[in-house]
Design an enzyme around this catalytic site. Sequence first.
Site, mmCIF file in Angstrom:
data_model
loop_
_atom_site.group_PDB
_atom_site.id
_atom_site.type_symbol
_atom_site.label_atom_id
_atom_site.label_comp_id
_atom_site.label_asym_id
_atom_site.label_seq_id
_atom_site.Cartn_x
_atom_site.Cartn_y
_atom_site.Cartn_z
ATOM 1 N N GLU A 132 0.819 -1.191 0.136
ATOM 2 C CA GLU A 132 -0.051 -0.039 0.109
ATOM 3 C C GLU A 132 0.852 1.405 0.098
ATOM 4 O O GLU A 132 0.595 2.222 -0.585
ATOM 5 C CB GLU A 132 -0.860 0.049 1.362
ATOM 6 C CG GLU A 132 -1.969 -1.170 1.198
ATOM 7 C CD GLU A 132 -2.835 -1.271 0.117
ATOM 8 O OE1 GLU A 132 -2.922 -0.181 -0.533
ATOM 9 O OE2 GLU A 132 -3.194 -2.341 -0.348
ATOM 10 N N GLU B 200 -0.869 -3.630 -9.406
ATOM 11 C CA GLU B 200 -1.085 -4.298 -8.319
ATOM 12 C C GLU B 200 0.121 -5.494 -8.131
ATOM 13 O O GLU B 200 0.743 -5.812 -7.264
ATOM 14 C CB GLU B 200 -2.060 -5.348 -8.483
ATOM 15 C CG GLU B 200 -3.475 -4.530 -8.354
ATOM 16 C CD GLU B 200 -3.534 -3.980 -6.871
ATOM 17 O OE1 GLU B 200 -3.360 -4.285 -5.678
ATOM 18 O OE2 GLU B 200 -3.991 -2.789 -6.735
#
Length: 369
Positions: free
Chosen positions: A140, A190
Site C-alpha cells: 500500500e 497490483e
Amino acid sequence: MTQQGDSTNVPSRTRKRFPGISTRAWEHPADRSALVALRRLSGFDDILKKLGGFVSERAVRLMFLASAVRASERQFPQLHEMVRDAAYILDLEKVPPLYVTQDPKPNAMCIGMDAPVIVVTTSLVELLDEEEMRAVIGHEVAHAMSGHAVYRTMLIILTNLAQRIAFIPLGGLAIMGVITALNEWFRKAELSCDRAGLLVGQDLQASMRGLMKLAGGHHLHEMNTDAFLEQAEEYDRAGDLRDGVIKLLQILPQSHPFAAVRVAKIKQWAEGDEYRSIMAGAYPRREDDANASVREQAKAAADSYAQSFRETKDPLMGLIRDIAGGTADLSGKLRDVFAGRTSGANGGANGNGDGSGAPEDHHDSGAEG
C-alpha cells in the site's frame, strides 16, 4: 521495533534499506510505461491533487477520523510501526497515516491523492501474521509512492470525457477497449506493489502466504504454498481452448490479478535478476526519474508482454502464438518468392532454376526483412 534510548524514535532495521530508490525499480514494465508517460503531463496531476485536497480528501479524512481507528503509538502500535518501517525502507519521507476499519472482508487500500492514507480492515488484521501484514503495508505504501491514485483518477476522468463519443458509430466499442486497457494497467499496478511489498518485508514465503490466505482464509495449517503454486501452473495451462476463452472473459473486467497468479508472479520476480540487483544496492534512483525515456519504457513493456506470450501454456494464447508464427513464416516465404530467394517455378531446388542443387555464391539468409 524501536531503538531504545534513541530520541528520534527511528525504527530499528534488520532488513535492507534502499535510499533514494525510484518506484521504477519495482514497477511492472507495463505499469512503469504508463506512469512514465503520464508523469509527462505536468500540471494535470497537480490540479487533480489540489482538487482532491480541497474536497474529497478532506471528506475522507473526516470520515475515517470519525468512524475508524487511526494507528499510532497508543492504538494498533504494531501496525503504526510497520507503516513507519515500510516508509523507512523505501525512503519515503512523509509516512502515510493508517486507519483500521471494522469490516468482515479482508482488504487493504491506499486512497487519496495529495495526502494518501492507508486503510486496512479488521478482518485482514486478524487474518495475517506480522510478516504477512508487513508485505501488505509495503504494497500500500508503494501505491502512494507511485501515485497510482492520482493517475487512476486522471485516466478515469479522461475515460468519462471520452464516453461523450459513445453515440458515434462504434464509439461504444472504443470506450470498452479503453476500459479494458485501464483494467489491464490496474492489474499490472497490483503486481508492481506486490514487488514493493516483498522489498519491504524481504520474506518471500510471507508474501506468498498472505496472498494464499486471501484465497483460502486463515486455515494456513490446511494449505501448502507448493500446492498453491501447482494450482497457478494448472490455471496457466488450462485444459483446452474453451478454458482459454473462459479465462480471458473472467480476467478482462477484473482490477486485480487472481491470487494464484499473484503468488506465481511474485515468486518468479523474487528469483529473477531484478530483485537480486535491488537487494545488492543496484536500482534506479529517484533523482533520475525526470530523464526516464517514454520510448524505452514502452519497449520494455512490449518486451514483457512478448515474453509472457512466449512462456504461457494457455491453449488459447498458444493457438494465437502458433497462428502468428505461421503467418510470419508465410510472410517470410512470400517475401523470399518475390525477392527470388526460394525455389522457383522452373523446379530449381535452390532458386537457381537449373535443378542442380548447387549452392549460390551469396550468403543472404533473408532475415533482414
